[in-house]
Design an enzyme around this catalytic site. Structure first.
Site, PDB file in Angstrom:
ATOM      1  N   GLU A  76      41.153  47.587  36.809  1.00 30.55           N
ATOM      2  CA  GLU A  76      41.576  47.013  38.101  1.00 30.55           C
ATOM      3  C   GLU A  76      41.662  45.488  38.042  1.00 30.55           C
ATOM      4  OE1 GLU A  76      39.487  48.677  41.503  1.00 30.55           O
ATOM      5  OE2 GLU A  76      39.887  46.875  42.663  1.00 30.55           O
ATOM      6  N   LYS A 253      31.635  50.843  46.834  1.00 27.47           N
ATOM      7  CA  LYS A 253      32.609  50.992  45.733  1.00 27.47           C
ATOM      8  C   LYS A 253      32.877  49.623  45.121  1.00 27.47           C
ATOM      9  CE  LYS A 253      36.915  51.346  43.841  1.00 27.47           C
ATOM     10  NZ  LYS A 253      37.794  50.255  43.391  1.00 27.47           N
ATOM     11  N   ASP A 269      26.296  55.633  30.407  1.00 29.05           N
ATOM     12  CA  ASP A 269      26.682  56.867  31.087  1.00 29.05           C
ATOM     13  C   ASP A 269      27.013  56.493  32.542  1.00 29.05           C
ATOM     14  OD1 ASP A 269      26.784  59.247  32.502  1.00 29.05           O
ATOM     15  OD2 ASP A 269      25.159  60.182  31.369  1.00 29.05           O
ATOM     16  N   HIS A 367      45.434  40.126  44.567  1.00 31.09           N
ATOM     17  CA  HIS A 367      46.086  41.174  43.776  1.00 31.09           C
ATOM     18  C   HIS A 367      47.533  40.780  43.488  1.00 31.09           C
ATOM     19  CE1 HIS A 367      43.094  44.225  43.444  1.00 31.09           C
ATOM     20  NE2 HIS A 367      42.863  44.256  44.735  1.00 31.09           N
TER      21      HIS A 367
END
Ligand code: MEV
Length: 415
Positions: A76, A253, A269, A367
Site C-alpha cells: 500500500e 486497520k 506470523d 495517495h
C-alpha cells in the site's frame, strides 16, 4: 539529502553505514533475493511460484533513545511515508518510550470425558505441576537459558458439549515467536495429563491470544507541529473510533498497516499478530481502539498503544529468509522484546499520521501524489523530470499516462 530524496544506491549506502552491512548483504538487497523454489516447495504444498512486496525504509524512529531505520514490506502506498512522518514529529518530544513484557506464551491442553470429579482432577493436575513442567522442559533447551515452561494452571469450562478441563502451560519462549516449542510441550505432557485425570486429551496447541506478551509504547506529538485544530480533530477522531465499531475497525486497520509491514519485512506470523491484536481490542467485551489519545498540560497530543505481540528474531523464516535476516540486521535488534517495542511504536506513528491526514486534507491527496508518481514513471519520466511531471499530474487532477506524456513533451519543447 533526506533519505527519500536519495536514489536506490544512496539509500543502500545509508543502510550499509547504519547497520554495518557487508557487500554481500547489499548484493542481496539489490537483487531482492528471497527464498528459492526448492525452499518454497519444502515450505508449502503444491508450490508453483512466489509473490513479492516492495521493501521500504521508515525513517526518524527514536525509540527508548535508540535510532532505528525500520524496514517495512507492504503493497500500500503512503504507509511508509506516514510512519516516517509520525516518527519525525514524535522525535521533537524525545521519540517513543516503549516496554515489552517477557515473551510468555500460553499452551492449551483440552481434556474431556474426565471420569473423576472435574474439580478433583484439576487439583491432581495442580499437584503434579512440577512433574508436568519438567516433562515440558525436557523438550527444549529454553530452560537451560533461564526460560522455558514456567508455570501451569487449570480451568474448567462449560461448553455446549459439557464440562471440560483446560490445562494451560505458561512458557517463556525468549526470542522466538514460540508456536513450535509450545505445541511440542503441550503434546509432550498430554499422556501424563490423561493418566492423572482419567480423561481424554483432545487439542494440544498454543493460544494465539498472547495476553501475557504485551507491549506498550507512548509518544508526544508537539502541538506546534500538529496544529491546534488537528490536535482537537485527532481527539474527536479517537472519540469516534471508541464509540463506533465501524470506525474503530478502520482505525485499528491503520495501526496494523504499520505493524504488519514490519512483520512482513521480518517474516513474522502475521495472522497470529492480527488475531491476537483484535482479541485484545475486544478484551472489555467491546471492540475498542488499540491506541489512546489525550492532551497534556502543554497542549501536546499524547498517544499510547498497547497490544499483545508474539514476534521472534530466531526460528521460523526470520533467520533463513535472506531479506528477513537483513531486515533484522538493519533494525539492529537484540531481542524479540525490542522488536515488539519497534513494531508498537510504528503502529502508533501510523495511527497518528492517518488521523492527522484524515482531520486535515484527507488521505486521498497523499495517495494521489504517489499515484501521480507511478503514472509519471510509467510514461517514462526519470530523475528531476519525474518529480516535475508527477507534481503537475496531481495538481492538474488528470493522472493518466497520456497526460504525463503530454507534459513531458511540453517540458521538452520549453527547454
Ligand atoms: C488505510 O489503509 C488506513 C486508514 O483508513 C486508517 C484510518 O482510517 O485511520 C487511513
Amino acid at each position: 539529502m533526506r533519505f527519500y530524496e536519495l536514489d536506490r544506491e544512496g539509500r543502500l549506502a545509508v543502510l550499509k553505514e547504519h547497520a554495518s552491512l557487508t557487500d554481500e548483504d547489499i548484493k542481496i538487497l539489490r537483487e531482492g533475493s528471497g527464498i528459492d523454489f526448492k525452499m518454497a516447495d519444502s515450505m508449502v504444498e503444491n508450490a508453483v511460484s512466489f509473490i513479492s512486496y516492495p521493501l521500504g525504509i521508515a525513517t526518524n524512529f527514536l525509540i527508548n533513545g535508540k535510532e532505528y531505520l525500520v524496514p517495512m514490506a507492504i503493497e500500500e502506498p503512503s504507509v511508509i511515508a506516514a510512519a516516517s512522518k509520525g516518527a519525525k514529529i514524535a522525535r521533537l518530544r524525545g521519540g517513543f518510550t516503549a516496554h515489552a513484557d517477557p515473551s510468555v506464551m500460553i499452551g492449551q491442553v483440552q481434556v474431556k470425558d474426565v471420569m473423576k470429579d472435574v474439580e478433583k482432577a484439576m487439583e491432581e493436575v495442580m499437584n503434579s505441576k512440577d512433574e508436568l513442567l519438567c516433562i515440558a522442559n525436557s523438550k527444549s533447551s529454553l530452560a537451560r537459558k533461564g526460560a522455558g515452561a514456567r508455570d501451569l494452571r487449570c480451568k474448567v469450562i462449560d461448553t455446549a458439549r459439557g464440562k471440560m478441563l483446560i490445562v494451560e502451560l505458561l512458557v517463556d519462549v525468549k526470542d522466538a515467536m514460540g508456536a513450535n516449542v509450545v505445541n511440542t510441550m503441550c503434546e509432550a505432557i498430554a499422556s501424563r495429563v490423561e493418566s492423572i485425570t482419567n480423561g481424554k486429551v483432545l487439542l494440544r496447541i498454543l493460544s494465539n491470544y498472547a495476553a501475557y506478551r504485551l507491549v506498550k509504547a507512548t509518544a508526544r506529538f508537539a502541538r506546534e507541529e500538529v496544529g491546534d485544530d488537528a490536535v482537537e480533530g485527532i481527539l474527536d477522531a479517537y472519540a469516534f473510533a471508541e464509540a463506533d465499531v465501524y470506525r474503530c475497525v478502520t482505525h485499528n486497520k491503520g495501526v496494523m498497516n504499520g505493524i504488519i509491514a514490519v512483520a512482513n519485512a521480518t517474516a513474522q506470523d502475521t495472522r497470529a499478530i492480527e488475531a491476537g491484536a483484535h482479541a485484545y481490542a475486544c478484551r472489555s467485551g467491546r471492540y475498542s481502539s488499540l491506541t489512546h489519545w489525550g492532551k497534556d498540560s502543554n497542549g501536546d497530543l499524547v498517544g499510547s498503544i498497547e497490544l499483545p505481540l508474539a514476534v521472534g528474531i530466531v526460528g521460523g523464516l526470520t533467520s533463513t529468509h535472506p531479506i528477513a535476516r537483513l531486515s533484522l540486521k538493519i533494525l539492529r535488534v537484540g531481542s524479540a522484546q525490542e522488536l515488539a517495542c519497534i513494531m508498537a511504536s510504528v503502529g502508533l506513528a501510523q495511527n497518528f499520521s492517518a488521523l492527522h491526514a484524515l482531520v486535515r486534507e484527507g488521505i486521498q491527496a497523499g495517495h494521489m501524489r504517489l499515484h501521480a508518481r507511478k503514472v509519471a514513471m510509467l510514461a517514462g519520466a526519470e530523475g528531476s523530470l519525474l518529480n516535475e511531471v508527477a507534481e503537475r499530474l496531481a495538481r492538474e487532477g488528470n493522472i493518466t499516462v497520456e497526460h504525463a506524456r503530454q507534459i513531458m513533451q511540453e517540458i521538452g519543447s520549453d527547454s
